[in-house]
Scaffold this motif. Structure first.
Motif, PDB file in Angstrom:
ATOM      1  N   GLU A 229       0.743  -1.346   0.121  1.00 12.86           N
ATOM      2  CA  GLU A 229       0.086  -0.115   0.064  1.00 12.86           C
ATOM      3  C   GLU A 229       0.993   1.259   0.031  1.00 12.86           C
ATOM      4  O   GLU A 229       0.345   2.482  -0.223  1.00 12.86           O
ATOM      5  CB  GLU A 229      -1.087   0.079   1.335  1.00 12.86           C
ATOM      6  CG  GLU A 229      -1.962  -1.002   1.245  1.00 12.86           C
ATOM      7  CD  GLU A 229      -2.895  -0.828   2.354  1.00 12.86           C
ATOM      8  OE1 GLU A 229      -3.708  -0.113   2.371  1.00 12.86           O
ATOM      9  OE2 GLU A 229      -2.805  -1.793   3.124  1.00 12.86           O
ATOM     10  N   ARG A 266      -2.988  -3.073 -10.303  1.00 10.70           N
ATOM     11  CA  ARG A 266      -3.537  -3.282  -9.179  1.00 10.70           C
ATOM     12  C   ARG A 266      -3.427  -2.346  -8.103  1.00 10.70           C
ATOM     13  O   ARG A 266      -2.464  -1.764  -8.078  1.00 10.70           O
ATOM     14  CB  ARG A 266      -3.435  -4.679  -8.877  1.00 10.70           C
ATOM     15  CG  ARG A 266      -3.600  -5.956  -9.687  1.00 10.70           C
ATOM     16  CD  ARG A 266      -3.295  -7.343  -9.032  1.00 10.70           C
ATOM     17  NE  ARG A 266      -4.161  -7.500  -7.850  1.00 10.70           N
ATOM     18  CZ  ARG A 266      -4.189  -8.711  -7.125  1.00 10.70           C
ATOM     19  NH1 ARG A 266      -3.029  -9.592  -7.552  1.00 10.70           N
ATOM     20  NH2 ARG A 266      -4.780  -9.026  -6.264  1.00 10.70           N
ATOM     21  N   GLU A 270      -5.499  -4.078  -2.310  1.00 10.82           N
ATOM     22  CA  GLU A 270      -6.006  -5.342  -2.828  1.00 10.82           C
ATOM     23  C   GLU A 270      -5.019  -6.520  -2.852  1.00 10.82           C
ATOM     24  O   GLU A 270      -5.227  -7.520  -2.256  1.00 10.82           O
ATOM     25  CB  GLU A 270      -6.645  -5.062  -4.228  1.00 10.82           C
ATOM     26  CG  GLU A 270      -6.991  -6.414  -5.184  1.00 10.82           C
ATOM     27  CD  GLU A 270      -7.049  -6.459  -6.446  1.00 10.82           C
ATOM     28  OE1 GLU A 270      -7.180  -7.478  -7.250  1.00 10.82           O
ATOM     29  OE2 GLU A 270      -6.882  -5.219  -6.887  1.00 10.82           O
ATOM     30  N   VAL A 271      -3.706  -6.052  -3.071  1.00 16.61           N
ATOM     31  CA  VAL A 271      -2.374  -7.023  -2.947  1.00 16.61           C
ATOM     32  C   VAL A 271      -2.147  -7.391  -1.505  1.00 16.61           C
ATOM     33  O   VAL A 271      -2.219  -8.643  -1.389  1.00 16.61           O
ATOM     34  CB  VAL A 271      -1.573  -6.365  -3.852  1.00 16.61           C
ATOM     35  CG1 VAL A 271      -0.124  -7.029  -3.381  1.00 16.61           C
ATOM     36  CG2 VAL A 271      -1.446  -6.304  -5.326  1.00 16.61           C
ATOM     37  N   ALA A 273      -4.204  -7.485   0.840  1.00 15.16           N
ATOM     38  CA  ALA A 273      -5.296  -8.427   1.428  1.00 15.16           C
ATOM     39  C   ALA A 273      -5.181  -9.879   0.846  1.00 15.16           C
ATOM     40  O   ALA A 273      -5.406 -10.803   1.592  1.00 15.16           O
ATOM     41  CB  ALA A 273      -6.791  -8.007   1.008  1.00 15.16           C
ATOM     42  N   GLU A 274      -4.716  -9.924  -0.637  1.00 18.49           N
ATOM     43  CA  GLU A 274      -4.752 -11.291  -0.984  1.00 18.49           C
ATOM     44  C   GLU A 274      -3.293 -12.111  -0.484  1.00 18.49           C
ATOM     45  O   GLU A 274      -3.560 -13.229   0.090  1.00 18.49           O
ATOM     46  CB  GLU A 274      -4.577 -11.142  -2.416  1.00 18.49           C
ATOM     47  CG  GLU A 274      -4.246 -12.507  -3.381  1.00 18.49           C
ATOM     48  CD  GLU A 274      -3.509 -12.212  -4.603  1.00 18.49           C
ATOM     49  OE1 GLU A 274      -2.775 -12.984  -5.104  1.00 18.49           O
ATOM     50  OE2 GLU A 274      -3.899 -11.247  -5.407  1.00 18.49           O
TER      51      GLU A 274
END
Length: 301
Positions: A229, A266, A270-271, A273-274
């Motif tokens: 982030e 992306r 999002e990354v 969280a994955e």
């Protein structure tokens, strides 16, 4: 300035077949630009990987990766000093120094500086640049303000400044082996018990709370450092090299995710969280936000 991904050396004691297969997949599938190889934590492990090193380097190079060679973190015997000197004098490729002894041997020739060497201010960076450093990977514990200052200094000095954005943070190294001691063994007769923990051995407090991770003679964070982030902020500072530290997970997927963030395909949240669902440890970014390293600070907080 084109952003690039670096894959740091494997820090854990993996079986040589797993180690070789890991790099074969990195060569064939991972969108990383530079791969750093070498056993840097424990000299006793090095002979196991030496037999496969040539094959690994050849495959990575054939796949278009730039390969650098890492020096040990702590050199404590004459055999280790000779091995480090041989590494420097082999002239097989750029060496990343991880202790002051390696820096002394590399003075006057192009080399990289690893995150195990404390580069906390512009004066240290300038001193390293004057001795031949072309790239410096910053320690994981630096806050954003210090990273920004060093990024500015790096631009002026012509030194590429790198930040670790994934993987357990390396915190300390010791002449003693914590892994052996945890199993009632001495370092000289450790039976390579660190190989039982391919992602390190969890350390808990007396009341059972997760605290740190032990990797042989190395102490690491319990949580997994993730700055997905913060990538845009780092890029705005002028950071163009982003380091991923291997963990016992799908590192191709990790590299693809961070490459997607760099390419703007992306979002970092999002990354994070994955990948947080894959690592089996909490994600942390506290150091960057000038707070306890074990904390996870929400974006924009």
């Amino acid at each position: 300035m084109t952003a690039s991904l670096t894959l740091g050396p494997v820090l854990f004691n993996w079986p040589v077949d797993r180690w070789r297969d890991f790099y074969a997949r990195i060569a064939d599938e991972a969108p990383v630009d530079t791969v750093i190889v070498g056993e840097i934590v424990c000299f006793k492990r090095a002979p196991f990987f030496a037999q496969a090193m040539g094959e690994v380097v050849e495959r990575l190079t054939a796949a278009g990766k730039t390969v650098w060679f890492a020096s040990p973190i702590l050199v404590g015997s004459e055999r280790e000093r000779v091995a480090m000197r041989d590494l420097v004098e082999a002239d097989a490729g750029l060496v990343e120094a991880n202790d002051m002894g390696a820096l002394a041997l590399l003075a006057g020739r192009p080399h990289a500086v690893g995150p195990m060497i404390n580069v906390y201010n512009e004066a240290t960076l300038a001193w390293l640049a004057g001795r031949g450093a072309v790239a410096v990977s910053l320690p994981a514990e630096l806050p954003a303000a210090a990273v920004a200052a060093l990024a500015r200094a790096g631009r002026e000095l012509g030194v590429a400044v790198e930040v670790q954005t994934w993987g357990r943070a390396p915190l300390a190294i010791s002449a003693r082996c914590y892994h052996a001691r945890a199993h009632g063994l001495h370092k000289d007769g450790c039976q390579f018990v660190c190989g039982n923990d391919p992602d390190g051995l969890a350390v808990t407090t007396m009341d059972g709370q997760p605290f740190l991770t032990v990797n042989g003679t190395q102490t690491m964070s319990h949580g997994c450092l993730c700055l997905a982030e913060e990538m845009a902020e780092l890029s705005a500072m002028g950071i163009a090299r982003f380091r991923l530290s291997p963990q016992a997970m799908d590192m191709v997927r990790v590299a693809e995710a961070f490459r997607a963030v760099l390419d703007g395909r992306r979002g970092g949240a999002e990354v994070a969280a994955e990948l947080g669902g894959l690592i089996g440890a909490p994600l942390v970014n506290g150091f960057f936000h000038d707070t306890a390293g074990a904390r996870q600070v929400a974006a924009g907080a």
